[in-house]
Enzyme design. Sequence first.
Site, PDB file in Angstrom:
ATOM      1  N   ASN A 168       0.871  -1.182   0.000  1.00 51.45           N
ATOM      2  CA  ASN A 168       0.000   0.000   0.000  1.00 51.45           C
ATOM      3  C   ASN A 168       0.905   1.229   0.000  1.00 51.45           C
ATOM      4  OD1 ASN A 168      -1.833   2.054   0.501  1.00 51.45           O
ATOM      5  ND2 ASN A 168      -2.191   1.472   2.640  1.00 51.45           N
ATOM      6  N   LYS A 208       0.067   4.257  -0.126  1.00 48.53           N
ATOM      7  CA  LYS A 208      -0.584   5.430   0.505  1.00 48.53           C
ATOM      8  C   LYS A 208      -0.403   6.657  -0.392  1.00 48.53           C
ATOM      9  CE  LYS A 208       0.445   3.340   4.915  1.00 48.53           C
ATOM     10  NZ  LYS A 208       0.196   3.395   6.327  1.00 48.53           N
ATOM     11  N   HIS A 230      -9.474   0.718   4.901  1.00 50.35           N
ATOM     12  CA  HIS A 230      -8.184   0.908   5.590  1.00 50.35           C
ATOM     13  C   HIS A 230      -8.418   1.818   6.807  1.00 50.35           C
ATOM     14  CE1 HIS A 230      -4.086   2.168   6.424  1.00 50.35           C
ATOM     15  NE2 HIS A 230      -3.691   1.118   5.738  1.00 50.35           N
ATOM     16  N   GLU A 233      -6.845   4.218   7.993  1.00 52.62           N
ATOM     17  CA  GLU A 233      -6.665   5.659   7.748  1.00 52.62           C
ATOM     18  C   GLU A 233      -7.916   6.264   7.114  1.00 52.62           C
ATOM     19  OE1 GLU A 233      -2.963   5.376   5.602  1.00 52.62           O
ATOM     20  OE2 GLU A 233      -2.010   4.646   7.430  1.00 52.62           O
ATOM     21  N   GLU A 293      -5.324  -5.836  10.313  1.00 50.56           N
ATOM     22  CA  GLU A 293      -4.368  -4.768  10.591  1.00 50.56           C
ATOM     23  C   GLU A 293      -4.699  -4.102  11.930  1.00 50.56           C
ATOM     24  OE1 GLU A 293      -2.322  -3.293   6.826  1.00 50.56           O
ATOM     25  OE2 GLU A 293      -4.158  -2.127   6.984  1.00 50.56           O
ATOM     26  N   GLY A 315       2.316   1.659  10.840  1.00 49.42           N
ATOM     27  CA  GLY A 315       3.253   2.784  10.752  1.00 49.42           C
ATOM     28  C   GLY A 315       3.932   3.137  12.065  1.00 49.42           C
ATOM     29  N   SER A 351       3.546  -2.634  10.216  1.00 46.66           N
ATOM     30  CA  SER A 351       4.991  -2.571  10.471  1.00 46.66           C
ATOM     31  C   SER A 351       5.755  -3.827  10.046  1.00 46.66           C
ATOM     32  CB  SER A 351       5.262  -2.250  11.946  1.00 46.66           C
ATOM     33  OG  SER A 351       4.725  -0.980  12.266  1.00 46.66           O
TER      34      SER A 351
HETATM   35  C1  PEP Z   1      -0.736  -0.186   5.981  1.00 43.29           C
HETATM   36  O1  PEP Z   1      -0.745   0.980   5.618  1.00 43.29           O
HETATM   37  O2  PEP Z   1      -1.678  -0.937   5.668  1.00 43.29           O
HETATM   38  C2  PEP Z   1       0.405  -0.678   6.747  1.00 43.29           C
HETATM   39  C3  PEP Z   1       0.373  -1.918   7.184  1.00 43.29           C
HETATM   40  O3  PEP Z   1       1.427   0.199   6.972  1.00 43.29           O
HETATM   41  P1  PEP Z   1       2.888  -0.126   7.616  1.00 43.29           P
HETATM   42  O4  PEP Z   1       3.378  -1.385   6.983  1.00 43.29           O
HETATM   43  O5  PEP Z   1       3.717   1.063   7.265  1.00 43.29           O
HETATM   44  O6  PEP Z   1       2.667  -0.291   9.074  1.00 43.29           O
END
Ligand code: PEP
Length: 243
Positions: free
Chosen positions: A7, A9, A91, A93, A161, A167, A203
């Site tokens: 992703n 973003k 997601h 966000e 997630e 992040g 992460s």
């Molecule tokens: C995400 O944006 O779905 C995500 C898992 O981000 P990160 O790997 O940076 O934690």
Amino acid sequence: MKYIYGNWKMNFLDQDVNKFIKDFKKEKKPANVEFGLAVPFLHLQKMVKKLQKKCFIGAQNVCYAESGAYTGETSAKMLADKKTCFSLVGHSERRTKFLETNEQINQKIKLLLNNGIMPLLCVGETKEERAEKKTKRVLKTQLTKALKDVPNGKKFIIAYEPVWAIGTGITPEKSEIVENISYIKKVLSENNYLGICVLYGGSVNPENAKSLLGDDIIDGALVGGASLDAKKFVNIAVNLMRE
Ligand code: PEP
């Protein structure tokens, strides 16, 4: 088969996309890994044209309505017209920063499926919900509301997630991931959604890939930050598949 989806973003200008394409093509990929990348709308067409044969290209969002007076939005039909394979939905966000509701997520999933695009639905608990031991309740609510009236037999992917792991550089223990993914698979099969892949996201990087994801119940990863670097992105798969 393992599934490593990225992703991007809201990152990357044209020059960064060109570099990624070049680097990704150069990297040796392990067998039995399917790659996917959710990219900003503006980069969709180029990515489909240049990388489609090596990686599934998807969107990060789609409008909950079919067409018409929705200024600034992009419809599922438009995504299908550009040969988009999949789209992220729900997601965290989008849920927190754009106040996306489970009802809108459900509408998005149905529109994607009607247009032949695979939804990749993100679910997960916040830090507070985890502390209050509400994780399973949250997962069940998010899943059942998002999948309301979605017929059995349709293909979609779930990404588990935990919001607190996205992040942050903080990850759950593998046992916690296994427990929550097992629960998601149980809820899915109770509702006759069979053979659905469930990924972990939060992460993930090449260093922790094997220890975090190395379990049969975990079908792969949704990767944010580390998907911006083609070498790191591919190395997540390489390290995961290492004996
Ligand atoms: C995400 O944006 O779905 C995500 C898992 O981000 P990160 O790997 O940076 O934690």
